[in-house]
Design a protein around this motif. Structure first.
Motif, PDB file in Angstrom:
ATOM      1  N   LEU A   1      78.092  59.008  18.546  1.00  0.00           N
ATOM      2  CA  LEU A   1      77.709  58.354  17.491  1.00  0.00           C
ATOM      3  C   LEU A   1      76.963  59.189  16.547  1.00  0.00           C
ATOM      4  O   LEU A   1      77.270  58.762  15.170  1.00  0.00           O
ATOM      5  CB  LEU A   1      76.142  57.914  18.246  1.00  0.00           C
ATOM      6  CG  LEU A   1      76.314  56.675  19.400  1.00  0.00           C
ATOM      7  CD1 LEU A   1      75.216  56.374  19.992  1.00  0.00           C
ATOM      8  CD2 LEU A   1      77.256  55.564  18.843  1.00  0.00           C
ATOM      9  N   LEU A   2      76.753  60.519  16.572  1.00  0.00           N
ATOM     10  CA  LEU A   2      76.234  61.360  15.604  1.00  0.00           C
ATOM     11  C   LEU A   2      77.594  61.966  14.807  1.00  0.00           C
ATOM     12  O   LEU A   2      77.587  62.018  13.417  1.00  0.00           O
ATOM     13  CB  LEU A   2      75.498  62.680  16.175  1.00  0.00           C
ATOM     14  CG  LEU A   2      74.033  62.138  16.591  1.00  0.00           C
ATOM     15  CD1 LEU A   2      73.463  63.602  16.865  1.00  0.00           C
ATOM     16  CD2 LEU A   2      73.229  61.718  15.297  1.00  0.00           C
ATOM     17  N   ASP A   3      78.654  62.105  15.726  1.00  0.00           N
ATOM     18  CA  ASP A   3      79.964  62.616  14.999  1.00  0.00           C
ATOM     19  C   ASP A   3      80.452  61.238  13.858  1.00  0.00           C
ATOM     20  O   ASP A   3      81.096  61.687  12.989  1.00  0.00           O
ATOM     21  CB  ASP A   3      80.754  62.864  15.976  1.00  0.00           C
ATOM     22  CG  ASP A   3      80.552  64.349  16.421  1.00  0.00           C
ATOM     23  OD1 ASP A   3      79.928  64.962  15.871  1.00  0.00           O
ATOM     24  OD2 ASP A   3      81.751  64.611  17.275  1.00  0.00           O
ATOM     25  N   ALA A   4      80.245  60.047  14.372  1.00  0.00           N
ATOM     26  CA  ALA A   4      80.776  58.995  13.767  1.00  0.00           C
ATOM     27  C   ALA A   4      79.820  58.733  12.220  1.00  0.00           C
ATOM     28  O   ALA A   4      80.574  58.335  11.220  1.00  0.00           O
ATOM     29  CB  ALA A   4      80.524  57.714  14.550  1.00  0.00           C
ATOM     30  N   VAL A   5      78.975  59.480  12.268  1.00  0.00           N
ATOM     31  CA  VAL A   5      77.927  59.534  10.909  1.00  0.00           C
ATOM     32  C   VAL A   5      78.643  60.707  10.067  1.00  0.00           C
ATOM     33  O   VAL A   5      78.896  60.434   8.731  1.00  0.00           O
ATOM     34  CB  VAL A   5      76.613  59.606  11.167  1.00  0.00           C
ATOM     35  CG1 VAL A   5      76.063  59.684   9.803  1.00  0.00           C
ATOM     36  CG2 VAL A   5      76.020  58.460  11.677  1.00  0.00           C
TER      37      VAL A   5
END
Length: 232
Positions: free
Chosen positions: A103-107
């Motif tokens: 989820l953080l990487d997707a940002v």
């Protein structure tokens, strides 16, 4: 995204003190811990472009970094903890910690994160193309998580104090050092260097075992003595 992942681990430890900080470090970075080995085995691929703005292009990493496999890894780790400990809230938090990496990487990633192995659409908001904005997101996550951890725990000896602060200093140094580090000379070199990601996990286990949990303003010892082996 680097120290932001660890910030979530610090915060998770504050909410569920029975979980080891080392285990939470492993959970939030499980994708990046799996990736170097998969890279060395030829199961995932990157492209090195020393002259480009982004020196490393993640061209194929569906096992470690697809959304579907992230859910699988989170379920496996959470279920394993529940089987051993029968602590459902802690198991759920551990599972979410694994999923939080994607989820953080997707940002911050560009559109290179697959939703599932195979011919999948690639997603990513690309925040890391703006260095300032990416740090405005990531650094506060780390600071907030560390603050929560410090409010919830206390060192029981000098090791618990110095091991923690040396770990924090190491993470910050690596984080900002990544902006200036040279491009690896080969894929093999990158894969082996990536194995060093296990160092913060072991470091966190060591620091956390020399700290206690605060309850109602008082520091109390963990249910297990600091010298006892633990898989939590």
């Amino acid at each position: 995204m680097f120290i932001g992942h660890y910030g979530l681990a610090f915060g998770a430890k504050a909410t569920k003190p029975q979980l080891s900080l080392g285990l939470l470090f492993m959970a939030v970075q499980l994708a990046d811990l799996l990736w170097p080995t998969l890279l060395l085995l030829g199961l995932e691929r990157v492209e090195l472009q020393p002259s480009a703005g982004q020196a490393i292009t993640f061209s194929h990493y569906p096992i470690s970094h697809s959304l579907l496999m992230s859910v699988v890894w989170s379920l496996l780790l959470g279920l394993g903890y529940w089987v051993l400990r029968r602590d459902k809230p802690a198991a759920l938090l551990l599972a979410f910690s694994v999923l939080s990496h994607w989820l953080l990487d997707a940002v911050v990633h560009g559109p290179d994160l697959p939703l599932y192995p195979g011919h999948s659409p690639l997603v990513g908001l690309g925040l890391w193309n703006n260095l300032l904005l990416s740090q405005v997101l990531e650094v506060p996550i780390f600071v907030a998580g560390l603050y929560m951890y410090l409010r919830r725990t206390q060192a029981i000896n000098k090791t618990g104090r110095y091991a923690l602060w040396s770990l924090v200093a190491f993470l910050v140094l690596v984080h900002f050092g990544n902006f200036f580090s040279p491009t690896p000379g080969s894929i093999t070199e990158l894969g082996w260097a990536g194995q060093l990601m296990w160092l913060p996990v072991l470091w966190a286990y060591w620091a956390d075992r020399n700290r206690t949990v605060r309850t109602a303003g008082l520091a109390i010892s963990e249910t297990r003595p600091a010298s006892a082996p633990s898989i939590s």
